[in-house]
Design an enzyme around this catalytic site. Sequence first.
Site, PDB file in Angstrom:
ATOM      1  N   GLY B 151      -7.825   0.155 -21.426  1.00 31.09           N
ATOM      2  CA  GLY B 151      -7.983  -0.524 -20.136  1.00 31.09           C
ATOM      3  C   GLY B 151      -9.543  -0.669 -19.734  1.00 31.09           C
ATOM      4  O   GLY B 151      -9.904  -1.431 -18.770  1.00 31.09           O
ATOM      5  N   THR B 153     -11.168   1.516 -18.234  1.00 32.20           N
ATOM      6  CA  THR B 153     -11.542   2.414 -17.192  1.00 32.20           C
ATOM      7  C   THR B 153     -12.334   3.772 -16.966  1.00 32.20           C
ATOM      8  O   THR B 153     -12.495   4.295 -16.536  1.00 32.20           O
ATOM      9  CB  THR B 153     -10.228   2.607 -16.245  1.00 32.20           C
ATOM     10  OG1 THR B 153      -9.347   3.429 -17.103  1.00 32.20           O
ATOM     11  CG2 THR B 153      -9.533   1.399 -16.067  1.00 32.20           C
ATOM     12  N   THR B 230      -7.639  10.567 -23.726  1.00 30.60           N
ATOM     13  CA  THR B 230      -8.404  11.506 -22.671  1.00 30.60           C
ATOM     14  C   THR B 230      -7.725  12.512 -21.810  1.00 30.60           C
ATOM     15  O   THR B 230      -8.274  13.193 -20.905  1.00 30.60           O
ATOM     16  CB  THR B 230      -8.757  10.337 -21.551  1.00 30.60           C
ATOM     17  OG1 THR B 230      -7.920   9.680 -20.880  1.00 30.60           O
ATOM     18  CG2 THR B 230      -9.762   9.298 -22.065  1.00 30.60           C
ATOM     19  N   ARG B 231      -6.641  12.839 -22.167  1.00 31.58           N
ATOM     20  CA  ARG B 231      -5.869  13.867 -21.312  1.00 31.58           C
ATOM     21  C   ARG B 231      -5.740  13.689 -20.041  1.00 31.58           C
ATOM     22  O   ARG B 231      -6.208  14.304 -19.110  1.00 31.58           O
ATOM     23  CB  ARG B 231      -6.339  15.282 -21.652  1.00 31.58           C
ATOM     24  CG  ARG B 231      -6.244  15.895 -23.050  1.00 31.58           C
ATOM     25  CD  ARG B 231      -6.767  17.132 -22.970  1.00 31.58           C
ATOM     26  NE  ARG B 231      -6.043  18.292 -22.106  1.00 31.58           N
ATOM     27  CZ  ARG B 231      -5.013  18.686 -22.782  1.00 31.58           C
ATOM     28  NH1 ARG B 231      -4.875  18.671 -23.999  1.00 31.58           N
ATOM     29  NH2 ARG B 231      -4.240  19.845 -22.265  1.00 31.58           N
ATOM     30  N   ALA B 232      -5.003  12.416 -19.791  1.00 34.32           N
ATOM     31  CA  ALA B 232      -5.035  11.971 -18.542  1.00 34.32           C
ATOM     32  C   ALA B 232      -4.119  12.850 -17.550  1.00 34.32           C
ATOM     33  O   ALA B 232      -3.052  13.554 -18.106  1.00 34.32           O
ATOM     34  CB  ALA B 232      -4.423  10.409 -18.422  1.00 34.32           C
ATOM     35  N   SER B 233      -4.318  12.965 -16.118  1.00 32.12           N
ATOM     36  CA  SER B 233      -3.419  13.548 -15.262  1.00 32.12           C
ATOM     37  C   SER B 233      -2.848  12.436 -14.078  1.00 32.12           C
ATOM     38  O   SER B 233      -3.472  11.619 -13.612  1.00 32.12           O
ATOM     39  CB  SER B 233      -4.425  14.451 -14.448  1.00 32.12           C
ATOM     40  OG  SER B 233      -3.418  15.040 -13.412  1.00 32.12           O
ATOM     41  N   GLY B 283     -11.042   8.703 -28.634  1.00 27.29           N
ATOM     42  CA  GLY B 283     -11.438   7.806 -29.787  1.00 27.29           C
ATOM     43  C   GLY B 283     -12.478   8.199 -31.047  1.00 27.29           C
ATOM     44  O   GLY B 283     -12.996   7.333 -31.550  1.00 27.29           O
ATOM     45  N   TYR B 492     -11.706  16.961  -6.386  1.00 23.53           N
ATOM     46  CA  TYR B 492     -12.255  15.571  -6.644  1.00 23.53           C
ATOM     47  C   TYR B 492     -13.359  15.372  -5.579  1.00 23.53           C
ATOM     48  O   TYR B 492     -13.050  15.637  -4.387  1.00 23.53           O
ATOM     49  CB  TYR B 492     -10.908  14.662  -6.362  1.00 23.53           C
ATOM     50  CG  TYR B 492     -11.356  13.257  -7.188  1.00 23.53           C
ATOM     51  CD1 TYR B 492     -10.837  12.975  -8.430  1.00 23.53           C
ATOM     52  CD2 TYR B 492     -12.147  12.154  -6.740  1.00 23.53           C
ATOM     53  CE1 TYR B 492     -11.143  11.965  -9.139  1.00 23.53           C
ATOM     54  CE2 TYR B 492     -12.350  10.986  -7.352  1.00 23.53           C
ATOM     55  CZ  TYR B 492     -11.670  10.981  -8.621  1.00 23.53           C
ATOM     56  OH  TYR B 492     -12.025   9.770  -9.252  1.00 23.53           O
TER      57      TYR B 492
END
EC number: 2.5.1.26
Lengths: 652, 572
Positions: B151, B153, B230-233, B283, B492
């Site tokens: 994507g 991002t 990316t081990r997204a959450s 990647g 965050y």
Amino acid sequence: KKRDEFEDILEERRQSSDLRYAMKCYTPVIYKGLSACKPSAIKNSVLQSEQVQYVIKQLSKEMGESADIIQEEATEILDEMGHNLHIGAIRFFAFSLSKIFKRLFQRVCVNEEGIQKLQQAIQEHPVVLLPSHRSYIDFLMLSYLLYTYDLALPVIAAGMDFLGMKIVGELLRRSGAFFMRRSFGGNRLYWAVFAEYVKTMLRNGYAPIEFFLEGTRSRTSKTLTPKFGLLSIVMEPFFKREVFDTYLVPISISYERILEESLYAYELLGVPKPKESTSGLLKARKILSDNFGSIHVYFGQPVSLRTLASGRINRCPYNLVPRHLPQRLSEDIQEFVTDVAYKMELLQIENMVLSPWVLIASVLLQNLPAIDFDVLVEKTLWLKGITQVFGGFFEWPDNLCANKAVTSSLALHTNIVSLVNGQVVLNDMGIEDGATEELIFKQALSILMCGAYRNQLLNVFVRPSLVAVALQMTQSFRKEEIYNCFNFLRNMFSDEFIFFPGIALKDFEEGCFLLTKCDVIQVTPQEILVTEKGNSAASFLAAMFRPFMEGYQIICRYLSKETKETFTEKQFILGIRNFAFQLLETGSTQCYEVLSSDLQKNALAAFVRLNVMKKMKITSGLTYTVNKEALSKTEEMFESQIPKRKLVTARL
Amino acid sequence: RQEILKWNGWGYNDSKFIFNKKGQAEFTGKRYRLSGMVLPILKEWMEKTLGASLEHKITSRTSLNISDVPPSIVNEEFLQDLRATKISYSREAEDRVFRAHGHCLHEILVLREGMFKRIPDIVVWPDCHDDVVKIVELASKHNLCIIPFGGGTSVSSALECPADERRTIVSLDTSQMNRILWIDERNLTAHIEAGIIGQDLERQLGESGYCTGHEPDSMEFSSLGGWVATRASGMKKNIYGNIEDLVVHIKMVTPRGVIEKGCQVPRMSTGPDIHHFIMGSEGTLGVVTEVTIKIRPTPEYQKYGSVVFPNFERGVACLREIAKQRCAPASIRLVDNAQFQFGHALKPQVASIFTSFLDGLKKFYITKFKGFDPNELCVATLLFEGDREKVLQHEKQVYDIAAKFGGLAAGEDNGQRGYMLTFVIAYLRDLGLDYYVIGESFETSVPWDRVIDLCRNVKERIVRECKEKGVQFAPFSTCRVTQTYDAGACVYFYFAFNYRGISDPIHVYEQIETAAREEILANGGSLSHHHGVGKLRKQWMKESISDVGLGMLKSVKAYVDPNNIFGNRNLL
């Protein structure tokens, strides 16, 4: 180096009402993150803290005692220790201290810029005040000053001995002192409660925390080597990132005449110090009629702990263990704490104000028993020049002529010196016949008192002077040889004077640089040469340290003669004292300062550190044995040089 | 898709913040709840908080300057082989530049006023798993470098081409592999091609009455394969789990061949889980082509909510308690005071006097009656999901806990706006860039007992660094706790400052970002919770996972991809 101007705060006190001053509106600026709370609330949160609760549980498990009982014990410790800051007590102190200080001192001078920086610092981050310690007056004076400038009063870690003074103890407590036992290494509960108490006040930003790096009052005016316990406690909240930063503020308090001067001399000679008691304090009232000259208080630039630590701390140990668990300091942290402690003490030394009297004392001690007044003035002025090159800090008004300065200094110290027929004489000296023990004692008193003022200069002189000593000892031009000798001396005397750890070469170069700056030596890449006109200065500088050189040698001699296999510190000190008295009686030495228990203890520590002696723990305490081989090597290092030196003097 | 997205900023072409002729801020387009609304307080907020001013404006160039773009260097033999496979490809400058970057601040700035040193030489669009196998084989044969692109991002410099890469760089765009291959309703799993974009996935599953529930803030644009790599959450991980909890099976093409498991089971004990070499590999090992993922019936009922706390400490204590009782709603977030005020600045013009009166009344009640300090209070936003009845029950439980920490329920509307902001805030950076304001977000995870200290220290560090680096206006430095776990939380941060008067803002910015990360690590926070490492945070990997740990990863890379075909140089 540019230093701030001083302002005399007593001047205003002499002109306006003390009562009104004591009752003034007192609204100090506070730390921005402070949540206001009472001393009792702090005590409560200390008792309930994870840290203290953890230790209580641990102890209860180990000793099989119920946690409630240990909790009770913790409460008692906290009550004994805790401060009880109370505005009434502060006003009482403000009033009575105004009266007392005005009687005792001519001037109390403060650098107001330093105060302003402190005021700024207090609002930004928790602040730790680190004053030098020469007198009981120190912390009274500091609180008094902060009150005067409308700053938050510090909470002060004070020795438990004060607590014995009934009313005063309580008064001190109410003015913000909290008390620590002198030694509590073994008591885990005490340590936990104490450490948490200090840290809670710090994290909270409740008030500046004040304690003495030196641990105790220096009896000799030499800055004492730092203690690390309290410093590591106040640094811990930063290491654990419980606070963003902590400011350390070095404060130098210099006395023209120290209140306890004769008391200290007695103590150093082994006459035990009277226990602090209220009645003792009242007796001390007679000193109220005496004049103790000026006090200079210099608030140093607040030092950010975060800046000091940047790049030095491995963060891992603190990330992998819950923060409330007691944790042994890692090696790099310990090293860091040590460095910070030395750095702060060096900053204290840097801003100590030197009075003309310390010059006079230094000159006088090299010209016993008496010196011509005019010669004294001349030499004092000469020494002032050198001191300034070395970075010594004088409060000596430009227009004040040397003559007047010396005269008024002598007037202030009539208990040590007198002016007889144009000759300046050290009291009790110069009586030729009947070298009895009593007389020696009296003379030693005078010399130690006088020496304490000379010592103020030694703090500043130590690097160039030890280079001068090394030059004399080696009688060599070769830089390397001189440096080796310097290094030997620096190691030997590192309990005696303050050296930043691990930078011998830098210290040596600084010493050489300063000597070059006042034309005493010339340095080439390989060699160091004393200039012709620098000869007298070099020997003066070296001679300033002769009492230590000779003192240590006498101790070496004593140790090599000592037949006992093992001895305690007490026996060691008594032995040396007797040995030294004999030498002084027969006139085979003039080194009275070897009688000082401070020098004796420092030598002991140095010998243990350098493996000349071995320390052993037995049930009844510590004992020492001598490593004869190492001792004779050290003796050689010292002594082989002595005949040479005499030769040189002869040649001159 | 490239057509409807900005080439030099975040998101859709038609959606952006502008200042209209009256000098009021406005959000254009029709896609979001905020679209077409006027935001009257935003301008004042920008002036007050960031020192930005409408008079000082810089505009990006409007289109790509083709002549600046590095030439495409592709060997002819490879092109012939590629043509033979019938896989579509492009060597157009626009296509290549579009895939040369993620959305880090420095990348966007380069787009606005410079050019990348190195960009892909060719873009390929495989249509299915087999196409990917062919491309990887060709790349191995011709010794090319492949950089997978989903994507786009990334916020970790993961897509940036290594400037010194001499081989031809192939950007492998997975966007054409976007089909749901099958749905297994008995096991509640779906087998999906990895190039599918988050919102398409949810929409298409929704047509069958299902969802994955995985909603990262980037879900409008990010892809399934990207999440895995990316081990997204996801925002709603409290119900659905993070990507590692959702994935049942992964198929990845590597230079060694295809890696996958032999069955699709909930758990197995067969040595270290090979999925964990793939998830977070960024990647460096291969291309994820197909994923089997858990699905759930679409929830019957959703409800937003919000709670006001007197201060951040109380709010964190409340979140900790909720985590302890394991009753966290689908999402719970706690924003600090600065971010609360920021959210306030994004309030649209109110429709009627009545609403504004109501707002005033609410404010009065909270600040005057309840004694909350408007410069201290903070807000938790909540999202509940599930059966209607259970949601209402759950809601009560959470509000009861909140009340114990001094929290006051503050309405659904505030909650909903809070979540909407997450999607539009990325657009706001582009507005800031026009007015000398640069900013970025970063994240971490941290044990519960250190949350407060970490938040305070990192924000303070940013302020202090800005001051030291000569930033003339106080920075905007704010945080929120966005996820709760049993043992800690995810925090965050947003950070922005006005760089007027600084000669090298990007360098200053990078120094400050590095300092902030150092501060996080010193406070016991992690290197990343879900953004990943990329090239931006590589320098701290050793410290994060130890020498041996790094060696393990390197040895895997050495076996799977000995010739470094997947040469984006992320992570290791």
